[in-house]
Design a protein around this motif. Structure first.
Motif, PDB file in Angstrom:
ATOM      1  N   VAL A   1      45.342 -13.596  27.668  1.00  0.00           N
ATOM      2  CA  VAL A   1      46.552 -14.532  27.822  1.00  0.00           C
ATOM      3  C   VAL A   1      46.865 -14.459  29.351  1.00  0.00           C
ATOM      4  O   VAL A   1      47.575 -13.263  29.679  1.00  0.00           O
ATOM      5  CB  VAL A   1      47.405 -14.521  26.910  1.00  0.00           C
ATOM      6  N   ALA A   2      46.618 -15.339  30.331  1.00  0.00           N
ATOM      7  CA  ALA A   2      47.015 -15.327  31.709  1.00  0.00           C
ATOM      8  C   ALA A   2      47.878 -16.280  32.093  1.00  0.00           C
ATOM      9  O   ALA A   2      48.233 -17.461  31.307  1.00  0.00           O
ATOM     10  CB  ALA A   2      45.833 -15.031  32.614  1.00  0.00           C
ATOM     11  N   ALA A   3      48.814 -16.203  33.272  1.00  0.00           N
ATOM     12  CA  ALA A   3      49.599 -17.196  33.909  1.00  0.00           C
ATOM     13  C   ALA A   3      49.370 -16.926  35.218  1.00  0.00           C
ATOM     14  O   ALA A   3      49.111 -16.003  36.021  1.00  0.00           O
ATOM     15  CB  ALA A   3      51.015 -16.868  33.404  1.00  0.00           C
ATOM     16  N   SER A   4      49.260 -18.126  35.870  1.00  0.00           N
ATOM     17  CA  SER A   4      49.303 -18.341  37.237  1.00  0.00           C
ATOM     18  C   SER A   4      50.117 -18.984  38.002  1.00  0.00           C
ATOM     19  O   SER A   4      50.565 -19.898  37.397  1.00  0.00           O
ATOM     20  CB  SER A   4      47.901 -18.692  37.869  1.00  0.00           C
ATOM     21  N   ALA A   5      50.621 -18.904  39.116  1.00  0.00           N
ATOM     22  CA  ALA A   5      51.794 -19.508  39.907  1.00  0.00           C
ATOM     23  C   ALA A   5      51.163 -20.320  40.927  1.00  0.00           C
ATOM     24  O   ALA A   5      50.379 -20.149  41.618  1.00  0.00           O
ATOM     25  CB  ALA A   5      52.751 -18.414  40.468  1.00  0.00           C
ATOM     26  N   ASP A   6      51.652 -21.647  40.496  1.00  0.00           N
ATOM     27  CA  ASP A   6      50.946 -22.693  41.821  1.00  0.00           C
ATOM     28  C   ASP A   6      52.170 -23.054  42.749  1.00  0.00           C
ATOM     29  O   ASP A   6      53.031 -23.688  42.353  1.00  0.00           O
ATOM     30  CB  ASP A   6      50.660 -23.893  41.079  1.00  0.00           C
ATOM     31  N   GLY A   7      52.009 -22.846  43.931  1.00  0.00           N
ATOM     32  CA  GLY A   7      52.848 -23.055  44.930  1.00  0.00           C
ATOM     33  C   GLY A   7      54.147 -21.927  45.473  1.00  0.00           C
ATOM     34  O   GLY A   7      55.158 -22.319  45.845  1.00  0.00           O
ATOM     35  N   GLY A   8      53.727 -20.686  45.004  1.00  0.00           N
ATOM     36  CA  GLY A   8      54.664 -19.576  45.219  1.00  0.00           C
ATOM     37  C   GLY A   8      54.290 -18.435  44.247  1.00  0.00           C
ATOM     38  O   GLY A   8      53.103 -18.325  43.881  1.00  0.00           O
ATOM     39  N   THR A   9      55.132 -17.502  44.607  1.00  0.00           N
ATOM     40  CA  THR A   9      54.762 -16.176  43.779  1.00  0.00           C
ATOM     41  C   THR A   9      55.655 -16.061  42.462  1.00  0.00           C
ATOM     42  O   THR A   9      56.673 -16.836  42.265  1.00  0.00           O
ATOM     43  CB  THR A   9      55.439 -14.910  44.661  1.00  0.00           C
ATOM     44  N   PHE A  10      55.285 -15.128  41.755  1.00  0.00           N
ATOM     45  CA  PHE A  10      56.352 -15.132  40.385  1.00  0.00           C
ATOM     46  C   PHE A  10      57.375 -14.408  40.693  1.00  0.00           C
ATOM     47  O   PHE A  10      58.368 -14.524  39.838  1.00  0.00           O
ATOM     48  CB  PHE A  10      55.382 -14.378  39.387  1.00  0.00           C
ATOM     49  N   GLY A  11      57.503 -13.709  41.955  1.00  0.00           N
ATOM     50  CA  GLY A  11      58.941 -13.378  42.220  1.00  0.00           C
ATOM     51  C   GLY A  11      60.113 -14.523  42.341  1.00  0.00           C
ATOM     52  O   GLY A  11      61.410 -14.254  42.159  1.00  0.00           O
ATOM     53  N   ARG A  12      59.722 -15.751  42.454  1.00  0.00           N
ATOM     54  CA  ARG A  12      60.447 -17.018  42.615  1.00  0.00           C
ATOM     55  C   ARG A  12      60.658 -17.674  41.163  1.00  0.00           C
ATOM     56  O   ARG A  12      61.116 -18.628  40.805  1.00  0.00           O
ATOM     57  CB  ARG A  12      60.029 -17.805  43.562  1.00  0.00           C
ATOM     58  N   VAL A  13      59.956 -17.083  40.264  1.00  0.00           N
ATOM     59  CA  VAL A  13      59.984 -17.542  38.896  1.00  0.00           C
ATOM     60  C   VAL A  13      60.873 -16.926  37.887  1.00  0.00           C
ATOM     61  O   VAL A  13      60.667 -15.491  37.744  1.00  0.00           O
ATOM     62  CB  VAL A  13      58.572 -17.526  38.118  1.00  0.00           C
ATOM     63  N   SER A  14      61.942 -17.382  37.268  1.00  0.00           N
ATOM     64  CA  SER A  14      62.843 -16.721  36.427  1.00  0.00           C
ATOM     65  C   SER A  14      62.412 -17.007  34.962  1.00  0.00           C
ATOM     66  O   SER A  14      61.908 -18.161  34.637  1.00  0.00           O
ATOM     67  CB  SER A  14      64.126 -16.998  36.737  1.00  0.00           C
ATOM     68  N   GLY A  15      62.721 -16.032  34.164  1.00  0.00           N
ATOM     69  CA  GLY A  15      62.651 -16.142  32.646  1.00  0.00           C
ATOM     70  C   GLY A  15      61.071 -16.379  32.352  1.00  0.00           C
ATOM     71  O   GLY A  15      60.954 -16.904  31.278  1.00  0.00           O
ATOM     72  N   LEU A  16      60.239 -15.775  32.987  1.00  0.00           N
ATOM     73  CA  LEU A  16      58.871 -15.698  32.443  1.00  0.00           C
ATOM     74  C   LEU A  16      58.559 -14.949  31.260  1.00  0.00           C
ATOM     75  O   LEU A  16      59.188 -13.660  31.153  1.00  0.00           O
ATOM     76  CB  LEU A  16      57.764 -14.994  33.666  1.00  0.00           C
ATOM     77  N   TYR A  17      57.909 -15.647  30.264  1.00  0.00           N
ATOM     78  CA  TYR A  17      57.778 -14.944  28.963  1.00  0.00           C
ATOM     79  C   TYR A  17      56.429 -15.461  28.321  1.00  0.00           C
ATOM     80  O   TYR A  17      55.772 -16.454  28.769  1.00  0.00           O
ATOM     81  CB  TYR A  17      58.938 -15.271  28.154  1.00  0.00           C
ATOM     82  N   VAL A  18      55.943 -14.652  27.505  1.00  0.00           N
ATOM     83  CA  VAL A  18      54.682 -15.243  26.628  1.00  0.00           C
ATOM     84  C   VAL A  18      55.310 -15.254  25.160  1.00  0.00           C
ATOM     85  O   VAL A  18      55.666 -14.071  24.828  1.00  0.00           O
ATOM     86  CB  VAL A  18      53.474 -14.478  26.913  1.00  0.00           C
ATOM     87  N   ARG A  19      55.034 -16.141  24.329  1.00  0.00           N
ATOM     88  CA  ARG A  19      55.227 -16.181  22.976  1.00  0.00           C
ATOM     89  C   ARG A  19      54.387 -16.420  22.115  1.00  0.00           C
ATOM     90  O   ARG A  19      53.764 -17.517  22.295  1.00  0.00           O
ATOM     91  CB  ARG A  19      56.781 -16.921  22.797  1.00  0.00           C
ATOM     92  N   VAL A  20      54.016 -16.001  20.734  1.00  0.00           N
ATOM     93  CA  VAL A  20      53.148 -16.181  19.845  1.00  0.00           C
ATOM     94  C   VAL A  20      53.825 -16.340  18.595  1.00  0.00           C
ATOM     95  O   VAL A  20      54.712 -15.864  17.954  1.00  0.00           O
ATOM     96  CB  VAL A  20      52.049 -14.926  19.864  1.00  0.00           C
ATOM     97  N   THR A  21      53.346 -17.603  18.185  1.00  0.00           N
ATOM     98  CA  THR A  21      53.932 -18.389  16.865  1.00  0.00           C
ATOM     99  C   THR A  21      52.877 -18.682  16.237  1.00  0.00           C
ATOM    100  O   THR A  21      51.650 -19.170  16.420  1.00  0.00           O
ATOM    101  CB  THR A  21      54.701 -19.371  17.100  1.00  0.00           C
ATOM    102  N   ASP A  22      53.071 -18.536  14.801  1.00  0.00           N
ATOM    103  CA  ASP A  22      52.189 -19.028  13.615  1.00  0.00           C
ATOM    104  C   ASP A  22      51.928 -20.706  13.835  1.00  0.00           C
ATOM    105  O   ASP A  22      52.981 -21.155  13.556  1.00  0.00           O
ATOM    106  CB  ASP A  22      52.887 -18.786  12.384  1.00  0.00           C
ATOM    107  N   ALA A  23      50.890 -21.041  13.900  1.00  0.00           N
ATOM    108  CA  ALA A  23      50.451 -22.628  14.221  1.00  0.00           C
ATOM    109  C   ALA A  23      51.076 -23.494  13.145  1.00  0.00           C
ATOM    110  O   ALA A  23      51.209 -24.514  13.190  1.00  0.00           O
ATOM    111  CB  ALA A  23      49.003 -22.647  14.558  1.00  0.00           C
ATOM    112  N   ALA A  24      50.818 -22.672  11.731  1.00  0.00           N
ATOM    113  CA  ALA A  24      51.169 -23.649  10.561  1.00  0.00           C
ATOM    114  C   ALA A  24      52.753 -23.529  10.330  1.00  0.00           C
ATOM    115  O   ALA A  24      53.235 -24.688  10.045  1.00  0.00           O
ATOM    116  CB  ALA A  24      50.581 -22.838   9.323  1.00  0.00           C
TER     117      ALA A  24
END
Length: 444
Positions: free
Chosen positions: A98-121
């Motif tokens: 699972v990857a994330a990419s930043a469009d228009g800058g670096t992740f240093g300018r992104v606050s609150g970055l997270y990944v969350r896995v939930t039961d789809a059902a």
């Protein structure tokens, strides 16, 4: 794992679910780079082909195991979501990155970055990892789903790349083809406006032209191995703005297959179940119902509308070669409303105006935030957001697609219209764009 627990880098947790949603999110902040989620399906650490890469320009794996659901915007955060169905993951696949990419800058300018896995059902949270140490990175491996002794687990990774999504994807065996950037096409002139029809009893309107019954959606084929991608993947995205409002589909590679149009919306602030902004209450019902629609004109002069009113869902295989997938009556569907246009028959289309109406649940678009994405089957995704609405509008022109010598040009409209008293939204948009149709009452 409880909803309040978060993971540390390198830790893992069992994922006890048949299918999961993987949500990549960030705080909504002015000027922050856009963040896109993607997934790589791996065998012994590498993809088998470019088809094992799922992202905004290649939104579904051939097996149906992973699909990109797209972005949602809330007042406090922006999310991009993938769905993983473990039951259809091919036996050879042992890891899903699972990857994330930043469009228009670096992740240093992104606050609150997270990944969350939930039961789809059930929606229950199974895992969460918050990334807090980003600086110059433009891509991240946030986590991975991996198979261990017949059971799926999730590991928090947090590995950054300064080479963007291209560098990350290349490391796993993806071949990337980035074309030379071309200047945007000049804005298309709007169709001449006709006078608005005099006030008359307000119907929920549909076009009189007969439209073919909807084509049944074909299920995603289950294949034992991933097919080889026809060409290297393109990571290019196109965002239409006021200063660059139009784009050629041919120049973006969108010359064949289905062009998928997605409308997603959010209420800016909760108030009695739906919305208000800056303390200004807006009368909203518990069910906000926006309708994605399209006026079309074929090359032979025939005109009509594709919309849920009157069950005018259209067809991909017969005229008008436009099909509305369904009607999201509540706004609760994670995929919003979707329409497809068959580019294999683009020469039979003269123009298509994509618009949205408020069927019920709000008096205007003033407190709603909507995003529009046009995803060609082949080629770069095209997206744009609607400007803030400052008028009592119940109908908004989204995009005008025009055939110019066999090439389709997409023009961002983002134009809010205010119907005269007693005039339906459909008549209003018809008059504004000079379609010249006769309208009769219709219902859902």
């Amino acid at each position: 794992m409880g909803a309040s627990m978060t993971m540390h880098k390198g830790t893992n947790v069992a994922v006890r679910a048949g299918a999961v949603r993987v949500e990549v999110g960030r705080h909504a902040a002015p000027g922050a780079p856009d963040v896109d989620a993607s997934a790589l399906l791996l065998v012994a650490g590498k993809v088998r082909s470019d088809a094992d890469f799922v992202f905004y320009n290649q939104p579904a794996h051939a097996s149906g195991a992973v699909r990109h659901e797209g972005k949602r915007t809330a007042p406090d955060r922006v999310t991009d979501t993938l769905v993983v169905d473990f039951g259809t993951v091919e036996p050879a696949i042992d890891r899903i990155v699972v990857a994330a990419s930043a469009d228009g800058g670096t992740f240093g300018r992104v606050s609150g970055l997270y990944v969350r896995v939930t039961d789809a059902a059930s929606g229950a949270e199974l895992a969460r990892f918050d990334s807090t140490d980003a600086t110059v990175e433009t891509a991240f491996i946030l986590g991975e789903l991996y198979l261990r002794q017949g059971a799926w687990k999730f590991r928090a990774v947090g590995q950054g790349y300064s080479t963007g999504l291209e560098g990350l994807a290349t490391d796993f065996g993806i071949s990337v083809d980035e074309p030379q950037q071309t200047p945007p096409a000049p804005p298309m002139p709007q169709a001449p406006a006709a006078p608005v029809t005099p006030p008359q009893p307000r119907p929920a309107a549909q076009a009189p032209a007969p439209v073919a019954a909807p084509a049944p959606a074909a299920p995603a084929p289950a294949t034992p191995v991933a097919p080889t991608a026809a060409a290297p993947v393109r990571l290019t995205k196109v965002t239409l703005t006021k200063s660059a409002p139009s784009v050629s589909l041919a120049k973006q590679g969108g010359t064949s297959g289905a062009l998928r149009v997605n409308l997603n919306w959010e209420v800016r602030k909760q108030f009695k179940g739906w919305g208000a902004k800056l303390g200004r209450a807006v009368a909203m019902h518990a069910d906000l119902d926006l309708d994605l629609c399209a006026l079309y004109e074929l090359a032979d002069g025939r005109k009509g509308v594709v919309q849920s009113l009157g069950n005018a869902f259209g067809s991909l295989t017969r005229p008008p070669f436009i099909h509305l997938d369904g009607d999201d009556r509540t706004g609760a569907l994670s995929t919003g409303e979707n329409m497809s246009i068959n580019l294999d028959h683009k020469d039979l289309l003269r123009r298509v105006l994509i618009f949205v109406t408020i069927y019920e649940g709000a008096r205007s678009f003033a407190d709603l935030h909507a995003t529009v994405t046009l995803q060609p089957q082949n080629g770069a995704a095209i997206d744009f957001s609607l400007d803030e609405c400052t008028v009592p509008s119940t109908v908004c022109a989204l995009a005008l697609i025009t055939n110019n010598g066999g090439d389709l040009t997409v023009q961002r409209e983002a134009r809010y219209l205010v119907p005269d008293r007693g005039v339906s939204p459909q008549r209003t948009i018809d008059a504004a764009y000079g379609w010249g149709m006769n309208w009769t009452p219709g219902r859902k």
